[in-house]
Design an enzyme around this catalytic site. Sequence first.
Site: not given
Length: 537
Positions: A173, A268, A302
């Site tokens: 992303n 993460e 995110c």
Amino acid sequence: MWTDPGRPLPGGPQGVPSPDMTTSTPDTGAPRRAEDGERVIETFDPRSGALLGVVPDQDEATVRAAIGTARAAAGSWALLDHRERSRHLLAVRDRMLDRAEELVGLICAETGKQRAEAVSTELMVVCEMIEWCARNVEKVLRPRSVSTGTLAHKKAWVRYEPLGVVGVISPWNYPFTLSMTPVVSALFAGNTVVLKPSEVTPTVGLAIGELFADDVWPGIVQVVTGGGATGEALVRGGVDKVVFTGSVRTGRKVMAAAAESLTPVLLELGGKDPMIVCADADLDRAAKGAVWGAFQNSGQTCMSVERVYVDRSVHDEFVDRVVSGASRIRQDAAGGDIGSMTFAPQVDTVRRHLADATAKGARILLGGEPIDRPGLWFPPTVVVDVDHTMELMTEETFGPVMAIMAVDGPEEAIKLANDSPYGLNSSVWSSDPALADSIANRLRAGNVCINDCLVSYGVPALPFGGVKQSGIGRVHGEEGLREFSQTKSVLASRVQLPREPWWFPVPKGMDNLGIRSLRLRFGTSARSRLRGLRPRS
């Protein structure tokens, strides 16, 4: 073999769209065999479905060779002082800026995002981070003295030393930012790196490798390309730390594999980030913030605003402002505000969450279906009448969807915001600073923004990371640099005595002397201290 490209997938084969998906993009990220028998991965432009290139799906032997090269470079790189390493990394930044147009074009081609978006969220964030590290690494990682307490004749200090070789597995992303952040942090701390970029955006990872290949220390960053097996080989290949950004599912696999060799990890793992809008919020700013926070990068962040809890007294007005703002977003390949989505199965996830929500009573006020054009185009989508029985409010959607729920005041909003296995980012919107701060302190999240959203990642002095299933460890800030360091404690004598009082043979009466010393040193009452002064009769 691991088959996760970095975000949750629907229940089909990786990279294979469902039959009813409106897309012409092939199965980006899926390994295949070329005519010569070599395993390769094709990468496509999600805006059109055009083939961008082919990269090798590298095997375990290739990964281990890359780790060996990084290991060979680690000794001399670690011996440099912080200023010298900083000079090299600032030179890398200059090369990045020299190639800015080329890098932006490559990022946009592989992700589908807009050029201005790539400049601000990829290149600018990395420039800021390198600047902060160069200015602060010497202070953060220099040896520091600590108190020795009762042992006054001793001195003690803490050293921060390089780990060795760090393995980085990055997502699709933000293929530049989320690769460069751990890579550069590790290098500033004196480590070398092996980077495996997402199989969905591998050419951005190769471009990062080229930035470092021109350096006078060409071995410090190695790039390997491939799918899940390549990532697994990196985790099991003997690196000294693993940094993974991706889904909870694959994060567990990474952690389990790393645990076999007790390799530390930094994870993460995404979020389901809440936004709380209080009754006294500036609704115009809150609505504009929500629209940007939910739809920036087509919601593939995110930290995206995925669920919004709005005080019932202002709910309808807030929704009207959001729909009005979202309906004006420009979305096309030639420019505009947002681009396409990046990964075909993620479109399927968005559609599945919307179908589940509407089946349970939710209403779609805007968007809701892919745009009928080549590529992975999904419009900004606003959903109301939602609740926590719906996947849209409990699972990471990772697409351009904003779900809005009316609540009866801050207490209900806090309860619902914390009702999630995730805890990455969150935001609070109120004109009362005390109220906003109180709510922020009660949210179970690694990051909180007040009257803003998403931007905390762009502040390099702020540590970034999650709680609960959103991950382990931090990047950015002092904590981020120390994540890539080994802490060493050192103790030495200020005054060299012939022998320490507690060495053998133990002196007679040492126990009574010890008790008296403890009373004098730690007693808080006058009686205790007086007893310490009196010898035993």
